[in-house]
Motif scaffolding. Structure first.
Motif, short mmCIF file in Angstrom:
data_model
loop_
_atom_site.label_atom_id
_atom_site.label_comp_id
_atom_site.label_asym_id
_atom_site.label_seq_id
_atom_site.Cartn_x
_atom_site.Cartn_y
_atom_site.Cartn_z
N LYS A 22 35.58 31.32 50.82
CA LYS A 22 36.38 30.40 50.00
C LYS A 22 35.72 30.20 48.63
O LYS A 22 36.40 30.18 47.60
N TRP A 24 36.37 33.19 46.38
CA TRP A 24 37.75 33.21 45.85
C TRP A 24 37.89 32.22 44.69
O TRP A 24 38.50 32.53 43.66
N GLU A 27 38.69 34.53 41.66
CA GLU A 27 40.15 34.59 41.48
C GLU A 27 40.69 33.38 40.74
O GLU A 27 41.52 33.50 39.86
N GLN A 49 47.33 31.03 46.79
CA GLN A 49 46.84 31.73 47.97
C GLN A 49 47.62 31.17 49.17
O GLN A 49 47.70 29.94 49.31
N SER A 62 42.80 29.25 54.15
CA SER A 62 42.45 29.47 52.74
C SER A 62 43.75 29.37 51.99
O SER A 62 44.62 30.21 52.16
#
Ligand SMILES: NC(=O)c1ccc[n+]([C@@H]2O[C@H](COP(=O)([O-])OP(=O)(O)OC[C@H]3O[C@@H](n4cnc5c(N)ncnc54)[C@H](OP(=O)(O)O)[C@@H]3O)[C@@H](O)[C@H]2O)c1
Length: 343
Positions: free
Chosen positions: A188, A191, A195, A310, A333
């Motif tokens: 997590k 990300w 991202e 997500q 997530s």
């Protein structure tokens, strides 16, 4: 009766005691309801599971009334009108609504409901995710409750969930000097940074000294804490707040499963005086008048890639209880959505 001719819904079988389990819920089948004058029926495609639902499932009231046994569970849904006695909502209209954990719902056009805007690149399911209550919570929590201003240093907890990830990205896009997330796994955290554009992320499950790790990221203090977790987290961050810092109490996922006498207290209250810290709770529906504008802006941000979403997808209405219970084990997530009908 075939599945297409029946209503399927998840009801509360027994009150939850502590962490919810799938056996607290039951799948029921009933004849498909027909809309009366002024009503229309929505065939749900996607349903959401929301941690806040837990607060209605113990048999006692919270900010929302307790749900009686045998009643269908609340949740958000996005789908298509498949029968209508309301000319404003004809068959074929795509809508998002508070439809519950069901395959179909009867609506009147009042309450939390809206028409889905067709925006290229935005999936239908996003209308119960970042373009639903989680995104709106992030938007109004950051803007109106935390009173975010350019240059703020922002800490977001449960940062990989749909509320947290959106809150952090909005703050970054609006000119935060730094955005740091707290989340429960290295994946997590990766990300969030690679991202979602967070500056840093801290795994609270492996950090040996969470307070020290947060302090190291915020040498001048935390201007905004956007908290989704609860009292213990707030109490950890309070001594690290900057002068005139603001705390938005968005959610209390760590506390929802606890009895009042088990819920941790907040003891670090001095910063309310010494640092003029302000702490305020949020009920997103207080901001309903601003929803269309916020949704329009966020839809454009998703389409342009400025706001990353997500999703964690499940298939089949029978999977909803398991999907819900997993939220409290940190399994999701991003936004957990369950497909209950054909798109
Ligand atoms: N105020 C409002 O109007 C409003 C409206 C909507 C939602 N909310 C609240 O906003 C918060 C976030 O919602 P969301 O939909 O984005 O859900 P979410 O953050 O994805 O919630 C699930 C996540 O919570 C974390 N979690 C679960 N148990 C925990 C524990 N004991 N301690 C710490 N973290 C725990 C887990 O992530 P980790 O892996 O990081 O632990 C899990 O994946 C919720 O508390 C919700 O109730 C408020």
């Amino acid at each position: 009766m075939s599945g297409a001719e029946t209503l399927q819904q998840i009801v509360l079988a027994q009150y939850c005691d502590g962490v919810p389990k799938p056996s607290d819920f039951r799948l029921e089948t009933a004849p498909l309801p027909e809309p009366k004058d002024g009503q229309f029926r929505v065939a749900h495609v996607w349903c959401s599971v929301d941690p806040g639902t837990r607060s209605r499932l113990s048999g006692g009231d919270s900010y929302a009334a307790a749900l009686p046994l045998g009643k269908p569970i609340d949740g958000f849904s996005v789908g298509v009108v498949d029968a209508s006695s309301n000319p404003d909502w004809p068959v074929g209209t795509k809508v998002f609504c508070a439809g519950g954990w069901k395959t179909h719902s009867i609506q009147s056009g009042k309450g939390f409901i809206g028409k889905v805007m067709d925006v290229p690149g935005v999936p239908l399911s996003a209308w119960i995710g970042v373009l639903g209550v989680p995104g709106l919570t992030a938007w109004f929590g950051m803007k109106d409750v935390a009173r975010f201003k350019e240059g703020d240093a922002v800490l977001v907890t449960s940062a990989a969930g749909p509320v947290g990830a959106t809150a952090g990205q909005l703050a970054k896009g609006w000119g935060a000097s730094k955005v740091v997330g707290v989340a429960g796994s290295d994946e997590k955290c990766r990300w969030l940074v690679s991202e979602a554009g967070f500056d840093a992320a801290i795994n609270y499950k492996t950090a040996s000294d969470l307070s020290g790790a947060i302090a190291a990221e915020f040498p001048k203090g935390v201007d905004v804490l956007f908290d989704n977790v609860g009292n213990a987290m707030v109490d950890t961050v309070l001594p690290l707040m900057a002068l005139n810092g603001r705390i938005c109490i968005s959610g209390q996922v760590a506390d929802y499963n606890l009895k009042p006498e088990e819920t941790p207290g907040i003891v670090h209250t001095k910063p309310f005086i010494t640092h003029r810290v302000n702490m305020q709770g949020l009920v997103v529906f207080d901001f309903a008048r601003g929803f269309p504008e916020a949704l329009g802006s966020m839809a454009k941000m998703i389409a342009s890639g400025a706001l990353k979403i997500q999703e964690d997808r499940f298939e089949g209405i029978a999977e909803i209880p398991e999907a819900f219970c997993g939220l409290f084990r940190g399994e999701n997530s991003g936004r957990r959505v369950v497909k209950v009908g054909a798109e």
